[in-house]
Design a protein around this motif. Structure first.
Motif, short mmCIF file in Angstrom:
data_model
loop_
_atom_site.label_atom_id
_atom_site.label_comp_id
_atom_site.label_asym_id
_atom_site.label_seq_id
_atom_site.Cartn_x
_atom_site.Cartn_y
_atom_site.Cartn_z
N ASP A 145 0.85 -1.18 0.00
CA ASP A 145 0.00 0.00 0.00
C ASP A 145 0.89 1.23 0.00
OD1 ASP A 145 0.95 -0.02 2.67
OD2 ASP A 145 -0.89 0.95 3.37
N ASP A 146 0.28 2.43 0.08
CA ASP A 146 1.06 3.66 0.01
C ASP A 146 2.04 3.80 1.17
OD1 ASP A 146 -0.21 4.31 -2.31
OD2 ASP A 146 -1.57 5.80 -1.44
N SER A 147 1.77 3.14 2.29
CA SER A 147 2.69 3.20 3.43
C SER A 147 3.83 2.20 3.31
CB SER A 147 1.92 2.93 4.73
OG SER A 147 1.56 1.56 4.84
N GLY A 148 3.72 1.28 2.33
CA GLY A 148 4.77 0.28 2.12
C GLY A 148 4.57 -1.02 2.87
N HIS A 149 3.43 -1.20 3.53
CA HIS A 149 3.19 -2.43 4.30
C HIS A 149 3.18 -3.64 3.35
CE1 HIS A 149 1.69 -4.64 7.87
NE2 HIS A 149 1.16 -5.43 6.94
N LEU A 150 3.91 -4.68 3.72
CA LEU A 150 4.08 -5.85 2.87
C LEU A 150 2.99 -6.89 3.12
CD1 LEU A 150 5.67 -7.58 0.84
CD2 LEU A 150 7.16 -8.29 2.74
N LEU A 151 2.24 -7.18 2.06
CA LEU A 151 1.27 -8.27 2.04
C LEU A 151 1.65 -9.18 0.89
CD1 LEU A 151 -1.55 -9.38 3.10
CD2 LEU A 151 -2.55 -8.11 1.20
N ILE A 152 1.65 -10.48 1.13
CA ILE A 152 2.05 -11.45 0.10
C ILE A 152 0.89 -12.38 -0.19
CG2 ILE A 152 3.68 -13.28 -0.51
CD1 ILE A 152 5.67 -12.01 1.45
N LEU A 153 0.66 -12.65 -1.46
CA LEU A 153 -0.36 -13.59 -1.89
C LEU A 153 0.31 -14.87 -2.36
CD1 LEU A 153 -2.53 -11.06 -3.92
CD2 LEU A 153 -2.83 -11.77 -1.54
N ASP A 154 0.16 -15.91 -1.61
CA ASP A 154 0.69 -17.25 -1.87
C ASP A 154 2.20 -17.34 -1.70
OD1 ASP A 154 -1.29 -19.19 -2.03
OD2 ASP A 154 -1.81 -18.67 -4.09
N ALA A 155 2.63 -18.58 -1.43
CA ALA A 155 4.01 -18.84 -1.02
C ALA A 155 4.65 -19.91 -1.88
CB ALA A 155 4.03 -19.25 0.45
N GLY A 156 4.44 -19.81 -3.21
CA GLY A 156 5.13 -20.72 -4.12
C GLY A 156 6.62 -20.41 -4.17
N THR A 157 7.32 -21.00 -5.12
CA THR A 157 8.78 -20.85 -5.17
C THR A 157 9.21 -19.41 -5.43
OG1 THR A 157 8.81 -21.49 -7.51
CG2 THR A 157 9.18 -23.23 -5.87
N GLY A 158 8.32 -18.57 -5.96
CA GLY A 158 8.65 -17.16 -6.12
C GLY A 158 8.89 -16.46 -4.80
N LEU A 159 8.40 -17.03 -3.68
CA LEU A 159 8.60 -16.41 -2.37
C LEU A 159 10.08 -16.32 -2.01
CD1 LEU A 159 7.16 -15.31 0.20
CD2 LEU A 159 7.26 -17.65 1.10
N ARG A 160 10.87 -17.27 -2.46
CA ARG A 160 12.30 -17.22 -2.16
C ARG A 160 12.92 -15.96 -2.74
NH1 ARG A 160 16.88 -18.39 -4.97
NH2 ARG A 160 18.72 -18.90 -3.71
#
Length: 273
Positions: free
Chosen positions: A33-48
């Motif tokens: 979001d505009d404040s930079g808070h990190l939200l992640i959608l799914d944890a496939g190999t791209g998470l690394r």
């Protein structure tokens, strides 16, 4: 709000020359979001790769929404670098199961499958089960969850922040059940819909829990979204094939009017919402 794709492939990672441009890592999307808070959608190999991009800077507070527990959506968790920092707060959210979510997520990291148990990672770990139809605040985000038709319990998410909205609906076969499609209501009027597009009409496999590109387009048109992002590409789909799919789907959208933008997700793609 902005998003970045770290993994766009479905089922299994597909490195190689045929997938260089769109990428071979499995499902993972970064949301800020505009404040930079990190939200992640799914944890496939791209998470690394996402974890490595954080360069060890911290402390981090990470909220991670898991659509379901198939390998291509959780396999990156053991390799997420911030999870090994005791100053990290890692909050995992996923659909209710017949067994506790923590227990099921831990199975893949239990001996003899992995050397570090889920409960032994240094990060401050929280695991939350998300019932169908619920709405909650996660950091600065308003999140709604809807159950999808899939062989395993699965959720789609609508995320709102900064006056914008995205819907993440991967691994959905709802268009083929003959019942009202819950994604249409969830995505109503959204700015961006990230939707499963694993199959084409000619290779659709009933019962596998996935959509076709044409059914994804139909959902986008019916829900009146501004942008459709085709996602969860079949492992056999080459870069050239995805180029053609993107062009053909945009032409089909244009024929319907309404100004829908069609994007084919690729690793490294960043979109403003």
């Amino acid at each position: 709000m902005r998003i970045r794709f770290w993994g766009t492939r479905g089922s299994i990672p597909t490195p190689g020359q045929r997938t260089v441009r769109y990428g071979g890592n499995t499902a993972c999307v970064e949301v800020r979001d505009d404040s930079g808070h990190l939200l992640i959608l799914d944890a496939g190999t791209g998470l690394r790769e996402l974890g490595l991009s954080l360069n060890g800077d911290g402390p981090h507070t990470v909220d991670l929404l898991i659509s379901h527990l198939h390998w291509d959506h959780i396999q990156g968790i053991p390799f997420f670098q911030p999870a090994y920092d005791p100053h990290t707060t890692l909050r995992l959210y996923g659909p209710e199961q017949q067994r506790p979510l923590r227990e099921l997520l831990g199975l893949g990291m239990d001996d003899p499958f992995f050397p570090v148990d889920l409960d032994a990672i240094p990060a401050q770990l929280e695991i939350h089960e998300v019932p169908n139809g619920t709405a909650r605040s996660i950091g600065p985000y308003a999140v709604r969850a809807t159950k999808l038709h899939h062989p395993a319990p699965a959720l789609a998410y609508r995320i709102e922040a900064d006056g914008r909205s995205i819907v993440y609906a991967t691994d959905t076969e709802d268009a083929f059940t003959g019942l009202p499609n819950p994604v249409v209501a969830l995505a109503d009027g959204a700015d961006t819909l990230i939707h499963d597009g694993q199959f084409l009409d000619g290779d659709y496999k009933p019962g596998w829990g996935h959509s076709t590109v044409s059914s994804a387009l139909d959902v986008a048109l019916r829900s009146r979204v501004k942008r459709l992002v085709l996602y969860h590409h079949d492992p056999e789909r080459s870069d050239d094939a995805l180029d053609r799919i993107g062009a053909e789907t945009q032409r089909a959208a244009d024929e319907q009017g309404g100004g829908l933008e069609v994007v084919v997700a690729r690793e490294g793609l960043e979109l403003a919402i």
